[in-house]
Design an enzyme around this catalytic site. Sequence first.
Site, PDB file in Angstrom:
ATOM      1  N   GLY A 146       8.294  37.031   5.909  1.00 41.44           N
ATOM      2  CA  GLY A 146       7.397  35.954   5.495  1.00 41.44           C
ATOM      3  C   GLY A 146       6.028  36.525   5.173  1.00 41.44           C
ATOM      4  O   GLY A 146       5.657  36.775   4.030  1.00 41.44           O
ATOM      5  N   ARG A 177      -5.528  30.115  12.135  1.00 39.57           N
ATOM      6  CA  ARG A 177      -5.211  31.386  12.810  1.00 39.57           C
ATOM      7  C   ARG A 177      -6.348  31.916  13.691  1.00 39.57           C
ATOM      8  O   ARG A 177      -6.084  32.376  14.797  1.00 39.57           O
ATOM      9  CB  ARG A 177      -4.764  32.439  11.795  1.00 39.57           C
ATOM     10  CG  ARG A 177      -3.538  32.009  10.974  1.00 39.57           C
ATOM     11  CD  ARG A 177      -2.895  33.164  10.193  1.00 39.57           C
ATOM     12  NE  ARG A 177      -2.208  34.078  11.066  1.00 39.57           N
ATOM     13  CZ  ARG A 177      -2.664  35.239  11.455  1.00 39.57           C
ATOM     14  NH1 ARG A 177      -3.815  35.669  10.984  1.00 39.57           N
ATOM     15  NH2 ARG A 177      -1.999  35.988  12.297  1.00 39.57           N
ATOM     16  N   CYS A 211     -15.645  19.225  14.823  1.00 35.96           N
ATOM     17  CA  CYS A 211     -16.325  19.045  16.102  1.00 35.96           C
ATOM     18  C   CYS A 211     -15.580  19.725  17.238  1.00 35.96           C
ATOM     19  O   CYS A 211     -15.046  19.056  18.139  1.00 35.96           O
ATOM     20  CB  CYS A 211     -16.466  17.554  16.389  1.00 35.96           C
ATOM     21  SG  CYS A 211     -17.327  16.751  15.046  1.00 35.96           S
TER      22      CYS A 211
HETATM   23  N1  LLP Z   1      12.525  34.614  10.744  1.00 40.30           N
HETATM   24  C1  LLP Z   1      12.319  33.844  11.828  1.00 40.30           C
HETATM   25  C2  LLP Z   1      13.474  33.328  12.559  1.00 40.30           C
HETATM   26  C3  LLP Z   1      11.007  33.544  12.232  1.00 40.30           C
HETATM   27  O1  LLP Z   1      10.816  32.791  13.309  1.00 40.30           O
HETATM   28  C4  LLP Z   1       9.911  34.050  11.496  1.00 40.30           C
HETATM   29  C5  LLP Z   1       8.534  33.751  11.884  1.00 40.30           C
HETATM   30  C6  LLP Z   1      10.182  34.842  10.356  1.00 40.30           C
HETATM   31  C7  LLP Z   1      11.491  35.114  10.017  1.00 40.30           C
HETATM   32  C8  LLP Z   1       9.089  35.418   9.500  1.00 40.30           C
HETATM   33  O2  LLP Z   1       8.299  36.311  10.210  1.00 40.30           O
HETATM   34  P1  LLP Z   1       7.165  37.145   9.442  1.00 40.30           P
HETATM   35  O3  LLP Z   1       7.864  38.095   8.505  1.00 40.30           O
HETATM   36  O4  LLP Z   1       6.296  36.193   8.728  1.00 40.30           O
HETATM   37  O5  LLP Z   1       6.473  37.854  10.533  1.00 40.30           O
HETATM   38  N2  LLP Z   1       1.916  31.430  12.763  1.00 40.30           N
HETATM   39  C9  LLP Z   1       1.953  32.816  13.185  1.00 40.30           C
HETATM   40  C10 LLP Z   1       3.263  33.480  12.848  1.00 40.30           C
HETATM   41  C11 LLP Z   1       4.492  32.760  13.361  1.00 40.30           C
HETATM   42  C12 LLP Z   1       5.779  33.415  12.990  1.00 40.30           C
HETATM   43  C13 LLP Z   1       6.944  32.524  13.290  1.00 40.30           C
HETATM   44  N3  LLP Z   1       8.217  33.046  12.901  1.00 40.30           N
HETATM   45  C14 LLP Z   1       0.756  33.548  12.597  1.00 40.30           C
HETATM   46  O6  LLP Z   1      -0.029  32.926  11.889  1.00 40.30           O
HETATM   47  O7  LLP Z   1       0.570  34.736  12.855  1.00 40.30           O
END
Ligand code: LLP
Length: 425
Positions: free
Chosen positions: A284, A321, A353
């Site tokens: 992602g 974030r 706020c």
């Molecule tokens: N696959 C699964 C099952 C996941 O839970 C996630 C992310 C991904 C793939 C993708 O992961 P990435 O390649 O993006 O690391 N909101 C947080 C990140 C939460 C990630 C949740 N799961 C942030 O802003 O750092």
Amino acid sequence: MTASATTTAFSRRGSILHVEEVPLPEVAERFGTPCYVYSRAALTSAYQAYQAALADRAGRPALICYAVKANSNLAILDVFARLGAGFDIVSGGELARVLAAGGDPGKVVFSGVGKSRAEMRQALAAGILCFNVESVPELETLNAVAIELGRQAPVSLRVNPDVDARTHPYISTGLKSAKFGVPFEAALPLYRRAAALPGLTVRGIDCHIGSQLLDPAPAAEAATKIVGLVDALAAEGIVLHHIDLGGGMGIRYRDETVPSVAEYLAPLLAVMRDRQEQLLLEPGRSLVGNAGLLLTRVALLKHGEPKNFAVVDAAMNDLARPALYDAWHEIVKVSDGGTPTPARVYEVVGPICESGDFLGHARELSLAPGDPLAIMSAGAYGMAMSSNYNTRPRAAEVMVDGDQAFLVRRRETVEELYALESPLP
Ligand code: LLP
């Protein structure tokens, strides 16, 4: 995202920051602020870095399933769909978005610990590639739903390999104590159970240990455990078609040492070498994080002791974030020319706020009211996690492609924010 793709997509020409060929002050003028700005070229080159790193599996082409949760704008999904990507979804809503953007349901994997029966039906009807099943009750329910529909649900078990991803605890998912996946020791008997259920077809195996990972060692350790399990299953006659090693590769926000995609994937590919199963990945952040920024403007400056505040028109509802993970995003001036004002150390904050409403602490900047600022590396988990807190219409989103800028999500109006509500009769 490689450093070179970032620098070519976001570059300073003279004193003015550009996204591809488009000067950011023009974007701010035309679309207003706050506004997310994405680069199609940066998205494309991030995807192509994965393709290139995976090219040696050409006999059994790997499938890159973009994790929609990182940024689910239809235009982003469209860019990846056109490049041939698959998608990792976690809700019926995300599936609807993938289909609306022209994504191929046959390349969709469905993750998540709490899929509803309605979501299962929706995904079965769409004909997705695989359900990543995370628990025994989910396995039973999916079997029942598939039988009701007269279908077979393709399944992987998401196995929790009990590996420490060594990242922020909120985004670490592979330890035994996490809510995700089935325990490693429980996987074999559960696969036997799944193989015996008439509504299910066992297709693969899945794991995902966390996010913003800068060292591939934990992912490689998890992969080693997973392939051991795959071999044990094969010995019992349960042959898997694919191995999904999840997402998680980190990006550079500040000065972190970040491996290239090829370097990060090398130890994982070594584990997969000579194996017949198709490799799936669910990246992602590494596909979109450095392909987007949040454009904002200085609303006013509050100078004083002990702190100076730069109040900007973006806030924690736009980019959660920093407030949520204490995450660091680079904040730069869009136009570095003009009359120099003395640099000061600022708390860059939004108008919400809450004391937690900050975008950056202690940033040395020379600012004047009205200056546009870019909050960098905001393409992942930015807009996707935004809210309407304080009844703030969410930011507009713009996609730049060469010398063109397209509005890919218009700004909300205040009336739209309460359009679904009604006073008591
Ligand atoms: N696959 C699964 C099952 C996941 O839970 C996630 C992310 C991904 C793939 C993708 O992961 P990435 O390649 O993006 O690391 N909101 C947080 C990140 C939460 C990630 C949740 N799961 C942030 O802003 O750092």
